[in-house]
Design a protein around this motif. Sequence first.
Motif, PDB file in Angstrom:
ATOM      1  N   GLY A 113       0.839  -1.179   0.000  1.00  0.00           N
ATOM      2  CA  GLY A 113       0.000   0.000   0.000  1.00  0.00           C
ATOM      3  C   GLY A 113       0.879   1.236   0.000  1.00  0.00           C
ATOM      4  N   ASP A 114       0.283   2.395   0.351  1.00  0.00           N
ATOM      5  CA  ASP A 114       1.078   3.625   0.317  1.00  0.00           C
ATOM      6  C   ASP A 114       1.513   4.081   1.709  1.00  0.00           C
ATOM      7  N   VAL A 115       1.243   3.270   2.739  1.00  0.00           N
ATOM      8  CA  VAL A 115       1.688   3.558   4.102  1.00  0.00           C
ATOM      9  C   VAL A 115       2.326   2.285   4.658  1.00  0.00           C
ATOM     10  N   ASP A 116       3.401   2.417   5.433  1.00  0.00           N
ATOM     11  CA  ASP A 116       4.091   1.228   5.948  1.00  0.00           C
ATOM     12  C   ASP A 116       4.257   1.231   7.466  1.00  0.00           C
ATOM     13  N   ARG A 117       3.440   2.003   8.163  1.00  0.00           N
ATOM     14  CA  ARG A 117       3.531   2.022   9.624  1.00  0.00           C
ATOM     15  C   ARG A 117       2.843   0.812  10.261  1.00  0.00           C
ATOM     16  N   GLN A 118       1.929   0.160   9.552  1.00  0.00           N
ATOM     17  CA  GLN A 118       1.144  -0.924  10.127  1.00  0.00           C
ATOM     18  C   GLN A 118       1.993  -2.168  10.390  1.00  0.00           C
ATOM     19  N   THR A 119       1.488  -3.036  11.257  1.00  0.00           N
ATOM     20  CA  THR A 119       2.069  -4.364  11.394  1.00  0.00           C
ATOM     21  C   THR A 119       1.570  -5.222  10.240  1.00  0.00           C
ATOM     22  N   ILE A 120       2.303  -6.281   9.937  1.00  0.00           N
ATOM     23  CA  ILE A 120       1.870  -7.177   8.872  1.00  0.00           C
ATOM     24  C   ILE A 120       0.542  -7.836   9.233  1.00  0.00           C
ATOM     25  N   ALA A 121       0.322  -8.122  10.515  1.00  0.00           N
ATOM     26  CA  ALA A 121      -0.950  -8.713  10.936  1.00  0.00           C
ATOM     27  C   ALA A 121      -2.094  -7.721  10.765  1.00  0.00           C
ATOM     28  N   GLY A 122      -1.874  -6.476  11.170  1.00  0.00           N
ATOM     29  CA  GLY A 122      -2.926  -5.478  11.039  1.00  0.00           C
ATOM     30  C   GLY A 122      -3.247  -5.163   9.593  1.00  0.00           C
ATOM     31  N   ALA A 123      -2.215  -5.064   8.757  1.00  0.00           N
ATOM     32  CA  ALA A 123      -2.424  -4.728   7.355  1.00  0.00           C
ATOM     33  C   ALA A 123      -3.204  -5.819   6.631  1.00  0.00           C
ATOM     34  N   THR A 124      -2.826  -7.066   6.848  1.00  0.00           N
ATOM     35  CA  THR A 124      -3.505  -8.156   6.142  1.00  0.00           C
ATOM     36  C   THR A 124      -4.900  -8.419   6.714  1.00  0.00           C
ATOM     37  N   SER A 125      -5.063  -8.263   8.003  1.00  0.00           N
ATOM     38  CA  SER A 125      -6.351  -8.574   8.634  1.00  0.00           C
ATOM     39  C   SER A 125      -7.439  -7.571   8.281  1.00  0.00           C
ATOM     40  N   THR A 126      -7.061  -6.369   7.867  1.00  0.00           N
ATOM     41  CA  THR A 126      -8.048  -5.356   7.509  1.00  0.00           C
ATOM     42  C   THR A 126      -8.207  -5.183   6.006  1.00  0.00           C
ATOM     43  N   ARG A 249      13.622  15.195  -3.450  1.00  0.00           N
ATOM     44  CA  ARG A 249      12.519  14.327  -3.045  1.00  0.00           C
ATOM     45  C   ARG A 249      12.055  14.668  -1.638  1.00  0.00           C
ATOM     46  N   TRP A 250      12.992  15.080  -0.774  1.00  0.00           N
ATOM     47  CA  TRP A 250      12.583  15.505   0.570  1.00  0.00           C
ATOM     48  C   TRP A 250      11.714  16.749   0.482  1.00  0.00           C
ATOM     49  N   VAL A 251      12.086  17.672  -0.389  1.00  0.00           N
ATOM     50  CA  VAL A 251      11.287  18.886  -0.561  1.00  0.00           C
ATOM     51  C   VAL A 251       9.882  18.529  -1.032  1.00  0.00           C
ATOM     52  N   ASP A 252       9.780  17.636  -2.038  1.00  0.00           N
ATOM     53  CA  ASP A 252       8.473  17.251  -2.578  1.00  0.00           C
ATOM     54  C   ASP A 252       7.651  16.454  -1.575  1.00  0.00           C
ATOM     55  N   ASP A 253       8.268  15.431  -0.974  1.00  0.00           N
ATOM     56  CA  ASP A 253       7.512  14.457  -0.187  1.00  0.00           C
ATOM     57  C   ASP A 253       7.304  14.864   1.263  1.00  0.00           C
ATOM     58  N   GLU A 254       8.230  15.634   1.815  1.00  0.00           N
ATOM     59  CA  GLU A 254       8.111  15.990   3.227  1.00  0.00           C
ATOM     60  C   GLU A 254       7.731  17.469   3.394  1.00  0.00           C
ATOM     61  N   LEU A 255       8.502  18.352   2.797  1.00  0.00           N
ATOM     62  CA  LEU A 255       8.238  19.774   2.999  1.00  0.00           C
ATOM     63  C   LEU A 255       6.910  20.193   2.369  1.00  0.00           C
ATOM     64  N   LEU A 256       6.686  19.817   1.091  1.00  0.00           N
ATOM     65  CA  LEU A 256       5.476  20.243   0.404  1.00  0.00           C
ATOM     66  C   LEU A 256       4.279  19.358   0.727  1.00  0.00           C
ATOM     67  N   ALA A 257       4.460  18.027   0.615  1.00  0.00           N
ATOM     68  CA  ALA A 257       3.333  17.109   0.748  1.00  0.00           C
ATOM     69  C   ALA A 257       2.897  16.901   2.184  1.00  0.00           C
ATOM     70  N   LEU A 299       6.564   2.959  -3.762  1.00  0.00           N
ATOM     71  CA  LEU A 299       5.177   2.681  -3.386  1.00  0.00           C
ATOM     72  C   LEU A 299       4.767   3.357  -2.087  1.00  0.00           C
ATOM     73  N   ILE A 300       5.706   3.506  -1.157  1.00  0.00           N
ATOM     74  CA  ILE A 300       5.382   4.038   0.165  1.00  0.00           C
ATOM     75  C   ILE A 300       5.519   5.559   0.181  1.00  0.00           C
ATOM     76  N   SER A 301       4.559   6.220   0.803  1.00  0.00           N
ATOM     77  CA  SER A 301       4.595   7.668   0.960  1.00  0.00           C
ATOM     78  C   SER A 301       4.562   8.030   2.435  1.00  0.00           C
ATOM     79  N   SER A 302       5.222   9.111   2.787  1.00  0.00           N
ATOM     80  CA  SER A 302       5.173   9.611   4.153  1.00  0.00           C
ATOM     81  C   SER A 302       3.829  10.289   4.385  1.00  0.00           C
TER      82      SER A 302
END
Length: 439
Positions: A113-126, A249-257, A299-302
């Motif tokens: 997905g586009d977020v990677d903070r989840q546990t593998i159990a939480g991500a798959t179970s939902t 990329r830091w400017v685009d993904d963190e500072l701006l986004a 694939l992953i976004s902050s």
Amino acid sequence: MSSRTVDQQAMWRNWGRTEQVRPTEVVSPATAEELAQIVTRARETHRRVKPVGAGHSFTGIAVAPDIQLSLEKMRGLVSADVSTGEVTLQAGTHLFEIPALLAPYGLAMTNLGDVDRQTIAGATSTGTHGTGREFGGIATQITGVRFIDGTGDDVHITGDDPRLAGAALGLGALGVLTEITLRCVPAFKLRAVEEPSTFEESVSGFAGNVGGTDHHEFYWFPHTDITLTKFNTRLSPDEPDTGPSAVRRWVDDELLANRLFGAVCALQSRVPTVTPALNQVSARVLSARRYVAPAHEVLISSRTVRFREMEYAIPLETVPDVLREVRAMIERRGYRVSFPIEVRAAAADDLMVSTASGRASGYVAVHRYVGDRPDNYFDDVEAIMVAHGGRPHWGKMHTRDAAYFAGVYPRFGEFLALRDTFDPDRVFANDYLTRVLGE
């Protein structure tokens, strides 16, 4: 037992601040044996048990009114077989930890997905998913699970066992996962092409773009005609990295986004009338870019700006009509929506309660900044989705119940039968599961 009871007065809140609970007990088992003892004790004393991962579900699926489980001590790689690509992970492993665990074996997860903070159990179970016409949700990568069921038994389900179609995406209703086996693929890179487009071009061309690209998605900024499109093509791991520097990329993904966008959302929540004008600015700030990088980096976004989210899966061919209806509804009802609407796709699968079960699916996700004033935006979006046979993401906000799901999931009855088998006393129930699955 080395499980740890912590301050019973601590209030747990999920990331989106949509749910909170004060558990009577919080424990951190380190082994499946300790976990089985906890579940057995809960069953004998008529208490309920719920594991919680990173708290990234917006629904109450992980709310633990009695015993809350943390699986932080049950993380890491159990085994890896390069010849088959099968990798077994402890269930508490976070998605962001997995690339480094797989790197020594030259492997990667098939899709993310586009977020990677989840546990593998939480991500798959939902039912967490990424995008791609030929790629299913993360749970479709599962070839085996191990969990402690509601009777305290240590259950292993692998291979062609038909129960895996329920246990691989179990909503936390069948047991507490301890290990998950995934079928991984050789590590790969992605060529990312991100560029602005228009609403009508993105909507009318969605099916063709999804069919002609490994991973396609787009974001539409309400109150504008602007979209941001993303086209990701899978490449050999030997392909050299290219594109913007780490600073750019830091400017685009963190500072701006994130930082600038968060400030804009905060302003819009206080002065909603400025939303259309600021959306025009936000949409134009993100410029076109092309780069090649390891798959997980693309694939992953902050995501640091807190929000609430609703996402529905609909038949893939209905996406254009649904988006036009949503756009017309926003303007007709006069909503002021600061967050872009995200549009993705996934392959059909055969999991019992996967949102893509039995049909190729498009996904439409709508968001609200955490500080926005309450209104009926989600309700009105949901009405459109339901009219098209939509299935809500299990971890994102919705109002559907068991009667509704019985009508949109052909295998819903099979899943309920599995629940009766593995959790006859409803040790793992909470208010959310009772609403969506019944007593």
